[in-house]
Design a protein around this motif. Structure first.
Motif, short mmCIF file in Angstrom:
data_model
loop_
_atom_site.label_atom_id
_atom_site.label_comp_id
_atom_site.label_asym_id
_atom_site.label_seq_id
_atom_site.Cartn_x
_atom_site.Cartn_y
_atom_site.Cartn_z
N LEU A 1 0.84 -1.20 0.00
CA LEU A 1 0.00 0.00 0.00
C LEU A 1 0.87 1.25 0.00
CD1 LEU A 1 -2.60 -1.16 2.69
CD2 LEU A 1 -2.95 -1.04 0.21
N PHE A 2 0.48 2.24 -0.78
CA PHE A 2 1.16 3.52 -0.85
C PHE A 2 0.33 4.56 -0.10
CE2 PHE A 2 2.97 1.22 -4.32
CZ PHE A 2 4.25 1.72 -4.48
N CYS A 3 0.97 5.32 0.78
CA CYS A 3 0.26 6.39 1.48
C CYS A 3 0.73 7.74 0.97
CB CYS A 3 0.41 6.27 2.99
SG CYS A 3 2.09 6.16 3.60
N GLN A 4 -0.19 8.68 0.97
CA GLN A 4 0.12 9.98 0.41
C GLN A 4 0.98 10.81 1.34
OE1 GLN A 4 -4.12 11.08 0.15
NE2 GLN A 4 -3.57 12.96 1.20
N ALA B 1 7.27 13.63 5.33
CA ALA B 1 7.95 13.30 4.07
C ALA B 1 7.55 14.30 2.98
CB ALA B 1 7.59 11.89 3.63
N THR B 2 8.39 14.41 1.98
CA THR B 2 8.08 15.29 0.85
C THR B 2 7.51 14.51 -0.32
OG1 THR B 2 10.33 15.08 0.04
CG2 THR B 2 9.85 16.97 1.47
N ASN B 3 7.31 13.21 -0.11
CA ASN B 3 6.74 12.37 -1.16
C ASN B 3 6.01 11.20 -0.49
OD1 ASN B 3 6.13 11.31 -3.66
ND2 ASN B 3 8.22 11.42 -4.43
N MET B 4 5.30 10.43 -1.28
CA MET B 4 4.57 9.28 -0.76
C MET B 4 5.54 8.22 -0.21
SD MET B 4 3.48 7.55 -4.29
CE MET B 4 4.68 7.43 -5.56
N ARG B 5 5.01 7.28 0.54
CA ARG B 5 5.77 6.15 1.05
C ARG B 5 4.93 4.89 0.82
NH1 ARG B 5 9.46 9.21 0.91
NH2 ARG B 5 10.61 10.05 2.67
N HIS B 6 5.59 3.72 0.95
CA HIS B 6 4.83 2.48 0.80
C HIS B 6 5.34 1.44 1.80
CE1 HIS B 6 8.34 1.20 -1.52
NE2 HIS B 6 7.91 -0.04 -1.35
N VAL B 7 4.50 0.45 2.04
CA VAL B 7 4.83 -0.69 2.90
C VAL B 7 4.35 -1.96 2.21
CG1 VAL B 7 4.76 0.55 5.09
CG2 VAL B 7 2.68 -0.49 4.22
N THR B 8 5.04 -3.06 2.52
CA THR B 8 4.64 -4.37 2.01
C THR B 8 4.67 -5.36 3.16
OG1 THR B 8 5.52 -3.93 -0.20
CG2 THR B 8 5.24 -6.24 0.41
#
Length: 147
Positions: free
Chosen positions: A68-71, A97-104
């Protein structure tokens, strides 16, 4: 005829799926089931693109993974659920953060025939922002029967 029957036997019990969100979920709430509506692979036909739920066709050990990617500046908690029992959980955070992040996340779990598996937000933890998904990065859900 023997060759055809042998090939059909090899495919019996095969289960695998991969689906992703075709669009972002701009606002995420408590206890929300994520629907991964674009199905790429659905061997056995057990993933439902309308509900986001996988229904196990047989007892066995399965592998499930979700990304999932979070804004930017957002965060949420997600869990993989078998029936009503969370068996794995993650926090996606792009706070500061200055950009999105994601987790798996990946889980290996024994399930029974008829059990349902899905990804949802935590029922009580707070959330900010939404889940991102587009053609260049995809929030996704996948699973397959190991044995």
């Amino acid at each position: 005829m023997l060759v055809i029957c042998s090939l059909q036997f090899l495919w019996l019990g095969r289960v695998a799926f991969y689906a992703y969100m075709s669009h972002p979920e701009t606002s995420v709430g408590h206890h929300q089931t994520f629907v991964f509506d674009q199905v790429v692979t659905n061997v056995g036909g057990n993933y439902n693109r309308h509900s986001g739920i996988f229904t196990s066709p047989s007892q066995g050990v399965y592998v499930f993974s979700w990304t999932l990617f979070c804004q930017t500046s957002g965060y949420f908690y997600s869990e993989v659920v078998v029936n009503s029992n969370p068996i794995g959980a993650l926090r996606c955070s792009a706070e500061g953060a200055t950009n999105m992040r994601h987790v798996t996340g990946v889980v290996v779990v024994e399930v029974n025939q008829g059990d349902i598996v899905y990804i949802r937000t935590h029922p009580t933890s707070s959330t900010t922002g939404g889940v991102l998904s587009s053609y260049v990065y995809r929030s996704s859900f996948t699973g397959w029967k190991l044995f």
